[in-house]
Design an enzyme around this catalytic site. Structure first.
Site, PDB file in Angstrom:
ATOM      1  N   LYS A 197       0.842  -1.204   0.000  1.00 54.53           N
ATOM      2  CA  LYS A 197       0.000   0.000   0.000  1.00 54.53           C
ATOM      3  C   LYS A 197       0.876   1.251   0.000  1.00 54.53           C
ATOM      4  CE  LYS A 197      -1.836   2.784   2.856  1.00 54.53           C
ATOM      5  NZ  LYS A 197      -1.735   4.039   2.083  1.00 54.53           N
ATOM      6  N   GLY A 249       6.930   4.680   8.267  1.00 58.41           N
ATOM      7  CA  GLY A 249       6.095   5.868   8.401  1.00 58.41           C
ATOM      8  C   GLY A 249       6.275   6.483   9.771  1.00 58.41           C
ATOM      9  N   SER A 250       5.227   7.139  10.239  1.00 61.50           N
ATOM     10  CA  SER A 250       5.342   7.882  11.496  1.00 61.50           C
ATOM     11  C   SER A 250       5.344   6.950  12.712  1.00 61.50           C
ATOM     12  CB  SER A 250       4.189   8.865  11.613  1.00 61.50           C
ATOM     13  OG  SER A 250       2.973   8.151  11.637  1.00 61.50           O
ATOM     14  N   THR A 251       5.970   7.410  13.776  1.00 61.76           N
ATOM     15  CA  THR A 251       5.999   6.642  15.024  1.00 61.76           C
ATOM     16  C   THR A 251       4.581   6.450  15.553  1.00 61.76           C
ATOM     17  OG1 THR A 251       8.214   7.388  15.515  1.00 61.76           O
ATOM     18  CG2 THR A 251       6.910   6.669  17.397  1.00 61.76           C
ATOM     19  N   GLU A 252       3.761   7.475  15.354  1.00 63.29           N
ATOM     20  CA  GLU A 252       2.364   7.416  15.811  1.00 63.29           C
ATOM     21  C   GLU A 252       1.629   6.231  15.165  1.00 63.29           C
ATOM     22  OE1 GLU A 252       0.678  11.037  14.489  1.00 63.29           O
ATOM     23  OE2 GLU A 252      -1.325  10.495  15.180  1.00 63.29           O
ATOM     24  N   GLY A 254       3.027   3.712  13.637  1.00 61.66           N
ATOM     25  CA  GLY A 254       3.774   2.506  14.005  1.00 61.66           C
ATOM     26  C   GLY A 254       3.245   1.926  15.319  1.00 61.66           C
ATOM     27  N   GLU A 271       9.798   0.829  10.585  1.00 63.99           N
ATOM     28  CA  GLU A 271      10.849   1.829  10.360  1.00 63.99           C
ATOM     29  C   GLU A 271      10.165   3.176  10.521  1.00 63.99           C
ATOM     30  OE1 GLU A 271      12.734   4.629   8.844  1.00 63.99           O
ATOM     31  OE2 GLU A 271      12.844   3.614   6.895  1.00 63.99           O
ATOM     32  N   GLU A 403      10.128  15.394  15.528  1.00 62.49           N
ATOM     33  CA  GLU A 403      10.446  15.285  14.106  1.00 62.49           C
ATOM     34  C   GLU A 403       9.609  16.304  13.322  1.00 62.49           C
ATOM     35  OE1 GLU A 403       9.311  11.608  12.095  1.00 62.49           O
ATOM     36  OE2 GLU A 403      11.169  11.733  10.958  1.00 62.49           O
TER      37      GLU A 403
HETATM   38  P1  ADP Z   1       3.804  10.223   7.370  1.00 57.36           P
HETATM   39  O1  ADP Z   1       3.739  11.028   8.612  1.00 57.36           O
HETATM   40  O2  ADP Z   1       5.159   9.945   6.855  1.00 57.36           O
HETATM   41  O3  ADP Z   1       2.787  10.613   6.333  1.00 57.36           O
HETATM   42  P2  ADP Z   1       2.119   8.076   8.159  1.00 57.36           P
HETATM   43  O4  ADP Z   1       2.527   7.156   9.229  1.00 57.36           O
HETATM   44  O5  ADP Z   1       0.957   8.975   8.385  1.00 57.36           O
HETATM   45  O6  ADP Z   1       3.451   8.804   7.796  1.00 57.36           O
HETATM   46  O7  ADP Z   1       1.830   7.286   6.816  1.00 57.36           O
HETATM   47  C1  ADP Z   1       2.672   6.256   6.331  1.00 57.36           C
HETATM   48  C2  ADP Z   1       1.817   5.215   5.660  1.00 57.36           C
HETATM   49  O8  ADP Z   1       0.935   4.639   6.634  1.00 57.36           O
HETATM   50  C3  ADP Z   1       0.908   5.754   4.558  1.00 57.36           C
HETATM   51  O9  ADP Z   1       0.846   4.791   3.530  1.00 57.36           O
HETATM   52  C4  ADP Z   1      -0.430   5.895   5.255  1.00 57.36           C
HETATM   53  O10 ADP Z   1      -1.535   5.838   4.378  1.00 57.36           O
HETATM   54  C5  ADP Z   1      -0.412   4.690   6.183  1.00 57.36           C
HETATM   55  N1  ADP Z   1      -1.292   4.788   7.363  1.00 57.36           N
HETATM   56  C6  ADP Z   1      -1.741   5.896   7.994  1.00 57.36           C
HETATM   57  N2  ADP Z   1      -2.509   5.561   9.052  1.00 57.36           N
HETATM   58  C7  ADP Z   1      -2.531   4.202   9.113  1.00 57.36           C
HETATM   59  C8  ADP Z   1      -3.138   3.235   9.980  1.00 57.36           C
HETATM   60  N3  ADP Z   1      -3.870   3.597  11.016  1.00 57.36           N
HETATM   61  N4  ADP Z   1      -2.924   1.925   9.734  1.00 57.36           N
HETATM   62  C9  ADP Z   1      -2.163   1.531   8.693  1.00 57.36           C
HETATM   63  N5  ADP Z   1      -1.568   2.389   7.842  1.00 57.36           N
HETATM   64  C10 ADP Z   1      -1.748   3.709   8.025  1.00 57.36           C
END
Ligand code: ADP
Length: 492
Positions: A197, A249-252, A254, A271, A403
């Site tokens: 995705k 992606g984001s720690t949140e 993650g 990561e 960050e």
């Molecule tokens: P960034 O802050 O780098 O945009 P995110 O963590 O928001 O990072 O997004 C990274 C990826 O995770 C994207 O593909 C986003 O669509 C996906 N994503 C966002 N929220 C969720 C979730 N609750 N569960 C799974 N994937 C998610």
């Protein structure tokens, strides 16, 4: 042929003609469909959800295409296709699996100009970055893992590695195609099948990759690509037939994913974010170090999870470093990402721009001193942020702790190596770090004591498919690349 003499002016342009150069190859238009479906079981399908969203060029705000927003039923169809394909793919002779990876790598190389332009149009990063960094590394990851496919027994001596099954892979927008390669290549080499995705703002190169997978005749279902936002990612991670979740992606998010797979037998690698320290000692080659700082935080708009966003400078050289940094910052070129001379392109989205602006305001509000780029005017349309850095930053300031994911640097000082280490490690993150010094023994001493998955010495943001990348602490766990990266995609 008539020789041109220095006296002759017949080849000079007329005084009022202006010089029209031929368009640079990077400016050649790239075919983009009006709308895209989901890549499931080897073909493009309309989404069962019937939902769509638009992807835009963040440098112009022009709509590029309409993207399918996959719902839970679409994700299920993709996972079922991957599940069906997994047995035959794993049973395929490993050297045959390798051939597919080689073919993908070759085709990426052949179409690299088109892919680089598209990456820049959809994501906003400068063409010199997508052309010279993203695309070569993307191809390299497939080449590298093609080499491992039939040598896994050597990667894990004395053990018998087996594929895990269906991998759900969720990636961010900062290196869209490269992240896809980092996730897909090792998974496929180890005999797994995948549902990928991409991030909602940067789906286009993943969809072009789907075309490449069709061109190389990858068996249907081995890779499926579902586009969408957080809900699509959540549906993928929660799907019971997904055996492994790989996330960047984001720690949140993650943390949300860690909770969602807790109590299941799913494997997970994360990561996540970073607030990486870049440490300059007084004995470093200062010009080289300043250039390293520029590339660590300003090139690519600071949209790199391992960006060296906290700069620690030994007190005796801080004035020199700050002067050089200020001078160098003014020579950066901000603007059209498709221009080969651009150093800093567009911010990926309006939302990300707001986040960066909020942090810059917080920095000023907390009393740090901002040094801002005063070069060319920024374009009227699109999302832009001038590169800047702060001095007078305290470790407690928000800009030194959180960050930002933008071209914003915090400069701090230290007096002793011990102080540099303790200040560098004073963060919940631990993704990467940089050390600049001319003393070899200091490099090894400091690198050993830094809590970071990667430590670059006298360089920064240097990647190689053979070198594992990943974090400590809240920057996540698991490695991507190298022999260590394979470990995440096998069981014993
Ligand atoms: P960034 O802050 O780098 O945009 P995110 O963590 O928001 O990072 O997004 C990274 C990826 O995770 C994207 O593909 C986003 O669509 C996906 N994503 C966002 N929220 C969720 C979730 N609750 N569960 C799974 N994937 C998610």
């Amino acid at each position: 042929m008539k020789p041109i003499t220095t006296e002759s002016h017949e080849h000079d342009p007329p005084a009022d003609a202006g010089w029209d150069y031929s368009p640079a190859p990077e400016r050649t238009p790239v075919p983009i469909d009006e709308s895209y479906g989901l890549f499931i079981d080897g073909s493009m399908r309309a989404p069962l959800s019937r939902k769509r969203f638009e992807t835009i060029n963040p440098a112009t705000e022009d709509v590029l295409s309409s993207i399918a927003d996959a719902g839970a039923k679409d994700v299920d169809a993709a996972v079922q296709a991957a599940k069906k394909a997994q047995g035959p793919w794993a049973r395929l002779k490993a050297s045959e699996r390798a051939k597919y990876l080689y073919r993908i790598a070759r085709r990426i190389q052949e179409r690299s100009r088109e892919l680089a332009v598209l990456e820049t149009m959809d994501g906003g990063k400068p063409i010199k970055e997508s052309r010279d960094v993203d695309l070569p590394l993307t191809a390299q990851h497939f080449f590298y893992h093609a080499g491992w496919a039939d040598k896994l027994a050597y990667a894990f001596p004395g053990r018998t590695p087996k594929p895990i099954g269906v991998c759900g892979q969720i990636i961010p927008w900062n290196f869209p195609l490269m992240m896809a390669a980092w996730k897909l290549a090792p998974a496929l080499a180890c005999g797994n099948t995948c549902v990928l995705k991409p991030a909602e703002t940067t789906s286009l190169t993943a969809l072009k990759l789907a075309e490449i997978l069709q061109e190389v005749d990858l068996p249907p279902g081995v890779v499926n690509i579902v586009t969408g936002a957080g809900a699509t990612g959540a549906a993928l991670a929660e799907h019971p037939d997904v055996r492994k979740v790989a996330f960047t992606g984001s720690t949140e998010v993650g943390k949300v994913l860690a909770r969602s797979v807790a109590g299941t037998s799913k494997k997970l690698t994360l990561e996540l974010g970073g607030k990486s320290p870049n440490i300059i000692f007084a004995d470093a080659a200062i010009d080289q170090a300043v250039e390293g700082v520029v590339s660590s935080i300003w090139f690519n708009q600071g949209h790199v999870c391992c960006a060296g966003s906290r700069l620690f400078v030994e007190e005796s050289v801080v004035d020199e470093v700050v002067d050089k940094l200020r001078h160098r910052m003014q020579s950066l070129r901000v603007g059209d990402p498709l221009d080969k001379n651009t150093d800093i392109g567009a911010i990926n989205s309006a939302e990300q721009l707001k986040t960066i602006e909020r942090y810059v305001d917080a920095g000023e509000h907390e009393g740090a001193i901002m040094h801002e780029f005063s070069g060319q005017a920024l374009p009227d349309k699109g999302y832009w942020h001038r590169p800047c850095f702060f001095t007078g930053v305290q470790p407690s300031h928000v800009i030194a702790r959180e960050e930002i994911f933008g071209p914003v640097l915090s400069v701090m000082t230290f007096r002793t190596p011990e102080e540099a280490i303790s200040r560098a490690n004073n963060t919940p993150y631990g993704l990467a770090a940089g050390v600049w010094t001319n003393t070899g023994s200091k490099v090894f001493e400091i690198a050993r004591k830094l809590d970071a998955g990667v430590v670059w010495c006298n360089t920064y943001n240097t990647f190689d498919a053979a070198s594992p990348f990943g974090g400590f602490k809240e920057s996540g766990f698991g490695r991507e690349g190298g022999r260590h990266g394979l470990q995440s995609y096998v069981k014993f």
